[in-house]
Design an enzyme around this catalytic site. Sequence first.
Site, mmCIF file in Angstrom:
data_model
loop_
_atom_site.group_PDB
_atom_site.id
_atom_site.type_symbol
_atom_site.label_atom_id
_atom_site.label_comp_id
_atom_site.label_asym_id
_atom_site.label_seq_id
_atom_site.Cartn_x
_atom_site.Cartn_y
_atom_site.Cartn_z
ATOM 1 N N SER A 14 -43.655 52.313 -3.053
ATOM 2 C CA SER A 14 -44.678 52.916 -1.351
ATOM 3 C C SER A 14 -44.316 54.578 -2.142
ATOM 4 O O SER A 14 -44.425 55.118 -1.431
ATOM 5 C CB SER A 14 -43.623 52.853 -0.070
ATOM 6 N N LEU A 84 -34.335 50.286 -10.010
ATOM 7 C CA LEU A 84 -32.518 49.696 -9.508
ATOM 8 C C LEU A 84 -31.415 49.444 -11.182
ATOM 9 O O LEU A 84 -30.338 49.312 -10.529
ATOM 10 C CB LEU A 84 -33.263 48.274 -9.070
ATOM 11 N N HIS A 103 -32.641 57.406 -2.932
ATOM 12 C CA HIS A 103 -31.275 56.855 -2.188
ATOM 13 C C HIS A 103 -31.938 57.403 -0.417
ATOM 14 O O HIS A 103 -31.277 58.086 0.366
ATOM 15 C CB HIS A 103 -30.371 57.687 -1.988
ATOM 16 N N ASP A 144 -25.616 57.182 -8.092
ATOM 17 C CA ASP A 144 -25.603 58.651 -7.062
ATOM 18 C C ASP A 144 -25.026 59.056 -6.426
ATOM 19 O O ASP A 144 -24.298 59.627 -5.512
ATOM 20 C CB ASP A 144 -25.185 56.849 -6.105
ATOM 21 N N GLU A 173 -37.831 59.536 3.673
ATOM 22 C CA GLU A 173 -37.849 59.223 2.110
ATOM 23 C C GLU A 173 -39.620 59.900 1.378
ATOM 24 O O GLU A 173 -39.728 60.836 0.824
ATOM 25 C CB GLU A 173 -37.853 57.535 1.820
HETATM 26 C C1 GRF Z 1 -36.215 53.004 -1.934
HETATM 27 O O1 GRF Z 1 -35.657 53.368 -0.005
HETATM 28 C C2 GRF Z 1 -35.432 54.184 -2.717
HETATM 29 O O2 GRF Z 1 -34.825 54.590 -1.867
HETATM 30 C C3 GRF Z 1 -34.726 52.987 -3.026
HETATM 31 O O3 GRF Z 1 -35.572 52.869 -3.297
HETATM 32 C C4 GRF Z 1 -36.653 52.270 -2.310
HETATM 33 C C5 GRF Z 1 -37.765 52.029 -3.181
HETATM 34 O O4 GRF Z 1 -38.556 51.985 -2.131
HETATM 35 N N1 GRF Z 1 -34.170 53.880 -3.834
HETATM 36 P P1 GRF Z 1 -40.291 52.217 -2.989
HETATM 37 O O5 GRF Z 1 -40.089 50.687 -4.196
HETATM 38 O O6 GRF Z 1 -40.523 53.197 -3.042
HETATM 39 O O7 GRF Z 1 -41.675 51.179 -1.400
#
Ligand code: GRF
Length: 201
Positions: A14, A84, A103, A144, A173
């Site tokens: 997203s 990740l 994050h 982080d 975000e």
């Molecule tokens: C988000 O909450 C981001 O902060 C974290 O992982 C999630 C990823 O969401 N690092 P998406 O794949 O961008 O929807």
Amino acid sequence: MPMHVAVAVSGRGSNLDALLRTLGPDAPARVVLVVSDRRDAPALHQAAARAIPSIVFRDPSDPQEWLEALERHAVGLLVLAGYLRLVPSGVIARYRDRIINIHPALLPAFGGRGMYGRRVHEAVLASGASESGATVHLVDEVYDRGAILGQARVPVLPGDDPERLAARVLEAEHRLLPAAVLAAAAAGRPVPIHESVESRQ
Ligand code: GRF
């Protein structure tokens, strides 16, 4: 010429979608590459739908795979958007201060190894904090830990559960990450974001 951006993803995508929606054809930044450690990452569909080249690493811990891809696409900024794993140290060394991460909490709290997804929001709620938010920071060799470039704050509301809080943070975000990329493109490198990216709720 627009800054060439690569986006690393492991999941839903997203944030990648929010970034691609923000960066129109005349934007100072262009996503030229999407990389992933997971062949089944739904985020890869975002790239395919927009004809953006994507690569799934055979071995995501091999810096050579990363460096070949980043150099082939003349990447100036690497964005971790729901990626990740640790980026190999050989990549961080070559692209130092040109890698940013989003994050889903207000670092330095609620970060570090194992702090991702639902666990972050559970920890925020368990702490009794009255606010949470999103952080964009430089990436170094430790999860982080790199310098914070910008944050967007949201309230923790009565009755919140991890899902509700996560949804509110995710909206933040989706504003913060494109703002950070646009600021980096304007400056030629990641820079602190000075303008307010507060929640409008
Ligand atoms: C988000 O909450 C981001 O902060 C974290 O992982 C999630 C990823 O969401 N690092 P998406 O794949 O961008 O929807």
